[in-house]
Design a protein around this motif. Structure first.
Motif, mmCIF file in Angstrom:
data_model
loop_
_atom_site.group_PDB
_atom_site.id
_atom_site.type_symbol
_atom_site.label_atom_id
_atom_site.label_comp_id
_atom_site.label_asym_id
_atom_site.label_seq_id
_atom_site.Cartn_x
_atom_site.Cartn_y
_atom_site.Cartn_z
ATOM 1 N N ILE A 1 0.861 -1.261 0.007
ATOM 2 C CA ILE A 1 0.038 0.081 -0.061
ATOM 3 C C ILE A 1 0.985 1.268 -0.157
ATOM 4 N N ILE A 2 1.951 1.380 0.782
ATOM 5 C CA ILE A 2 2.723 2.491 0.859
ATOM 6 C C ILE A 2 3.512 2.548 -0.324
ATOM 7 N N GLN A 3 3.875 1.517 -1.082
ATOM 8 C CA GLN A 3 4.611 1.641 -2.440
ATOM 9 C C GLN A 3 3.697 2.184 -3.521
ATOM 10 N N PHE A 4 2.367 1.758 -3.467
ATOM 11 C CA PHE A 4 1.594 1.996 -4.403
ATOM 12 C C PHE A 4 1.266 3.624 -4.247
ATOM 13 N N LYS B 1 13.129 4.402 -7.769
ATOM 14 C CA LYS B 1 14.121 3.505 -7.376
ATOM 15 C C LYS B 1 14.725 3.712 -5.828
ATOM 16 N N LYS B 2 14.542 4.944 -5.488
ATOM 17 C CA LYS B 2 15.125 5.241 -4.251
ATOM 18 C C LYS B 2 14.080 5.412 -3.416
ATOM 19 N N PHE B 3 12.835 6.072 -3.621
ATOM 20 C CA PHE B 3 11.931 6.042 -2.611
ATOM 21 C C PHE B 3 10.492 5.058 -2.517
ATOM 22 N N THR B 4 10.124 4.543 -3.823
ATOM 23 C CA THR B 4 9.301 3.654 -3.845
ATOM 24 C C THR B 4 9.428 1.953 -3.483
ATOM 25 N N PHE B 5 10.674 1.735 -4.397
ATOM 26 C CA PHE B 5 10.948 0.335 -4.350
ATOM 27 C C PHE B 5 12.389 0.065 -3.595
ATOM 28 N N ASN C 1 6.163 -2.573 -12.853
ATOM 29 C CA ASN C 1 7.279 -2.141 -12.038
ATOM 30 C C ASN C 1 7.475 -2.907 -10.787
ATOM 31 N N LYS C 2 6.411 -3.078 -9.979
ATOM 32 C CA LYS C 2 6.648 -3.765 -8.634
ATOM 33 C C LYS C 2 6.910 -5.070 -8.855
ATOM 34 N N PHE C 3 6.335 -5.952 -9.836
ATOM 35 C CA PHE C 3 6.627 -7.298 -9.873
ATOM 36 C C PHE C 3 7.619 -7.845 -10.937
ATOM 37 N N ILE D 1 10.187 -4.861 -12.941
ATOM 38 C CA ILE D 1 11.417 -4.418 -13.025
ATOM 39 C C ILE D 1 12.079 -4.094 -11.797
ATOM 40 N N PHE D 2 11.436 -3.575 -10.604
ATOM 41 C CA PHE D 2 12.038 -3.388 -9.553
ATOM 42 C C PHE D 2 11.821 -4.689 -8.443
ATOM 43 N N ASN D 3 11.627 -5.794 -8.847
ATOM 44 C CA ASN D 3 11.349 -6.912 -8.245
ATOM 45 C C ASN D 3 12.529 -7.124 -7.410
ATOM 46 N N LYS D 4 12.308 -7.579 -6.116
ATOM 47 C CA LYS D 4 13.606 -8.007 -5.316
ATOM 48 C C LYS D 4 13.185 -8.923 -4.186
ATOM 49 N N GLU D 5 14.017 -9.719 -3.771
ATOM 50 C CA GLU D 5 13.557 -10.654 -2.637
ATOM 51 C C GLU D 5 13.776 -9.757 -1.435
ATOM 52 N N ASP D 6 12.624 -9.920 -0.741
ATOM 53 C CA ASP D 6 12.610 -9.147 0.593
ATOM 54 C C ASP D 6 13.395 -9.770 1.704
#
Length: 142
Positions: free
Chosen positions: A10-13, A66-70, A133-135, A137-142
């Motif tokens: 939600i925060i990312q969106f 890149k910096k703030f969203t993901f 982008n979420k799933f 481009i900027f997908n990373k393991e949490d």
């Protein structure tokens, strides 16, 4: 999905929406300048105008997302992926704007209708952009 993951999404969106809003504002400013200077608001010219606008807002959108969203580390492939996706979405925006400006069914002033068309296009492609982008481009393991 955990409660923490839902909140993070939600925060990312919301953050993505804020960055996207700044991109839309830049886009609309550039488009309005081009529409005003040339007097052209209808049809295919919007492909060129969207290309010019895209060149202006794409890099700032990438850096902010890149910096703030993901919050991802530097990966050259993410920039290429982001700009490629943004380019495709910008082209889709131009298609939507070109078609909507040709069909002003409410007979609204052409500049106002062009802005409404640009806003509607941005809303539609913005949601699609967030998901990709979420799933992807900027997908990373949490």
């Amino acid at each position: 999905m955990e409660e923490n993951s839902k909140l993070k999404a939600i925060i990312q969106f919301i953050t993505y929406s804020l960055v996207g809003s700044s991109n839309v504002i830049i886009d609309l400013i550039v488009l309005n300048i081009l529409w005003t200077v040339t007097g052209l608001t209808v049809g295919r010219i919007n492909f060129l105008f969207k290309l010019i606008s895209f060149c202006i807002y794409s890099t700032s959108g990438y850096l902010l997302n890149k910096k703030f969203t993901f919050k991802t580390e530097s990966k050259s492939s993410s920039y290429f992926g982001y700009v490629s996706l943004l380019g495709i979405l910008s082209f889709l925006d131009a298609v939507i704007i070109a078609n909507l400006t040709r069909h002003n069914i409410f007979h609204i002033h052409r500049f106002f209708w062009a802005n409404i068309s640009a806003f509607l296009a941005a809303m539609l492609t913005g949601i699609l952009g967030f998901i990709i982008n979420k799933f992807v481009i900027f997908n990373k393991e949490d």
